[in-house]
Design a protein around this motif. Structure first.
Motif, mmCIF file in Angstrom:
data_model
loop_
_atom_site.group_PDB
_atom_site.id
_atom_site.type_symbol
_atom_site.label_atom_id
_atom_site.label_comp_id
_atom_site.label_asym_id
_atom_site.label_seq_id
_atom_site.Cartn_x
_atom_site.Cartn_y
_atom_site.Cartn_z
ATOM 1 N N PHE A 256 0.869 -1.180 0.000
ATOM 2 C CA PHE A 256 0.000 0.000 0.000
ATOM 3 C C PHE A 256 0.902 1.224 0.000
ATOM 4 N N LYS A 257 0.838 1.996 -1.075
ATOM 5 C CA LYS A 257 1.674 3.199 -1.155
ATOM 6 C C LYS A 257 0.809 4.423 -0.897
ATOM 7 N N GLY A 258 1.037 5.056 0.267
ATOM 8 C CA GLY A 258 0.294 6.253 0.631
ATOM 9 C C GLY A 258 0.916 7.488 0.005
ATOM 10 N N GLY B 113 -4.606 7.931 -6.063
ATOM 11 C CA GLY B 113 -4.339 6.911 -7.060
ATOM 12 C C GLY B 113 -3.276 7.343 -8.048
ATOM 13 N N VAL B 114 -3.222 6.622 -9.163
ATOM 14 C CA VAL B 114 -2.248 6.897 -10.225
ATOM 15 C C VAL B 114 -2.961 7.654 -11.343
ATOM 16 N N TYR B 115 -2.364 8.740 -11.773
ATOM 17 C CA TYR B 115 -2.927 9.559 -12.848
ATOM 18 C C TYR B 115 -1.985 9.564 -14.050
ATOM 19 N N ASP B 116 -2.542 9.893 -15.211
ATOM 20 C CA ASP B 116 -1.716 9.940 -16.421
ATOM 21 C C ASP B 116 -0.808 11.160 -16.450
ATOM 22 N N LYS B 117 -1.130 12.161 -15.614
ATOM 23 C CA LYS B 117 -0.273 13.336 -15.433
ATOM 24 C C LYS B 117 -0.579 13.933 -14.073
ATOM 25 N N ASP B 118 0.209 14.871 -13.656
ATOM 26 C CA ASP B 118 0.075 15.442 -12.316
ATOM 27 C C ASP B 118 -1.303 16.087 -12.145
ATOM 28 N N ILE C 218 0.372 -3.454 -6.144
ATOM 29 C CA ILE C 218 0.651 -2.196 -5.462
ATOM 30 C C ILE C 218 -0.638 -1.387 -5.446
ATOM 31 N N ILE C 219 -1.068 -1.003 -4.261
ATOM 32 C CA ILE C 219 -2.284 -0.207 -4.099
ATOM 33 C C ILE C 219 -1.868 1.231 -3.785
ATOM 34 N N VAL C 220 -2.197 2.156 -4.673
ATOM 35 C CA VAL C 220 -1.832 3.564 -4.488
ATOM 36 C C VAL C 220 -3.073 4.323 -4.015
ATOM 37 N N PHE C 221 -2.957 4.998 -2.873
ATOM 38 C CA PHE C 221 -4.101 5.689 -2.278
ATOM 39 C C PHE C 221 -3.642 6.967 -1.598
ATOM 40 N N SER C 222 -4.604 7.774 -1.184
ATOM 41 C CA SER C 222 -4.285 9.034 -0.522
ATOM 42 C C SER C 222 -4.118 8.827 0.976
ATOM 43 N N LEU C 223 -2.951 9.184 1.460
ATOM 44 C CA LEU C 223 -2.687 9.108 2.898
ATOM 45 C C LEU C 223 -3.335 10.278 3.632
ATOM 46 N N ASP C 224 -3.737 11.300 2.880
ATOM 47 C CA ASP C 224 -4.360 12.483 3.482
ATOM 48 C C ASP C 224 -5.858 12.296 3.707
ATOM 49 N N GLY D 240 -13.411 2.770 -0.688
ATOM 50 C CA GLY D 240 -12.449 3.838 -0.936
ATOM 51 C C GLY D 240 -12.005 3.928 -2.381
ATOM 52 N N THR D 241 -11.235 4.972 -2.656
ATOM 53 C CA THR D 241 -10.724 5.248 -3.999
ATOM 54 C C THR D 241 -9.231 4.979 -4.035
#
Length: 245
Positions: A166-168, A173-178, A219-225, A238-239
């Motif tokens: 889990f990557k906070g 999540g992962v986007y195609d650009k910032d 790998i699960i990418v999520f918002s730690l905030d 969750g998202t």
């Protein structure tokens, strides 16, 4: 619930590794440790631990010292990387202190032996700590220069037989650009390891992604905030973005 119990019904993983950056610990400051932020993240970890999930962690050191930046400023790369590894130990000790204030038994295990402050890395001992429902924080990366904490996280997750990393991050999540700079950025629900590498999506460095791919480790990418986000995802809500084969 007692620590010895199995994960609650509906929880999707039994053992996971949480990877966060050192910058996540500095909160609104531009440098160092922000105790309220460390405590907030510790509370997130405790809420998942209370579900019966076995948790290990890897925390970066960029809030204190980043080896790559040090070498870019003229410092010898190996020395700079070792300094970065020591920064991760400081962060791990801070997180251990915050977790133990919440009555969560925690062990810091360092790839660089420093017996007075933490345990040396011994795989079987680390696995046993997890089996006893202790949170394990892996510090000092792999113990080698030229390897990032992303790679260390993937390595340890495989060694511990974790079911996912889990990557906070600061985004959900992962986007195609910032997405901060580009309101039209597209978020992926699922993305393959190869696509992450080909499109340079910045989930983790290439070595970490390749190691995860070779061992079929999602790998699960999520918002730690997002308050409760870590617990929510483990409960199937969750998202987030799932990086997989």
């Amino acid at each position: 619930m007692t620590d010895a119990q199995e994960p609650q019904k509906g929880v999707t993983y039994k053992r996971v590794l949480l990877k966060i950056s050192g910058e996540a610990l500095m909160g609104p400051q531009g440098f160092g440790l922000h105790p309220p932020t460390v405590q907030r993240i510790a509370q997130e970890v405790r809420s998942v631990h209370a579900l019966g999930v076995e948790i290990c962690m890897v925390i970066g050191g960029g809030n204190i010292f980043r080896g790559l930046q040090g070498s870019a400023q003229g410092m010898e790369r190996t020395t700079a990387d070792y300094m970065g590894m020591l920064a991760t130990v400081m962060n791990a000790l801070a997180m251990q202190s915050a977790l133990e204030e919440l009555n969560v038994h925690t062990r810091v295990i360092s790839a660089i032996p420093m017996d007075q402050v933490c345990e040396p890395y011994i795989r079987r001992r680390a696995v046993r700590h997890l089996e006893k429902k202790r949170v394990v924080i892996f510090a000092a990366g792999t113990g080698n220069p030229y390897f990032t904490t992303d790679t260390a996280a993937t390595l340890r997750a495989n060694e511990m037989a974790c079911e996912a990393i889990f990557k906070g991050t600061k985004v959900d999540g992962v986007y195609d650009k910032d997405p901060v700079k580009n309101p039209d950025a597209k978020r992926y629900d699922r993305v393959s390891y190869d696509e992450v590498l080909q499109k340079n999506l910045g989930v983790m460095d290439a070595s970490a992604i390749a190691l995860a791919r070779d061992n079929n480790l999602p790998i699960i990418v999520f918002s730690l905030d997002e308050p409760g986000g870590f617990r929510g995802i483990l409960s199937g809500q969750g998202t987030y973005t799932r990086v997989h084969g």
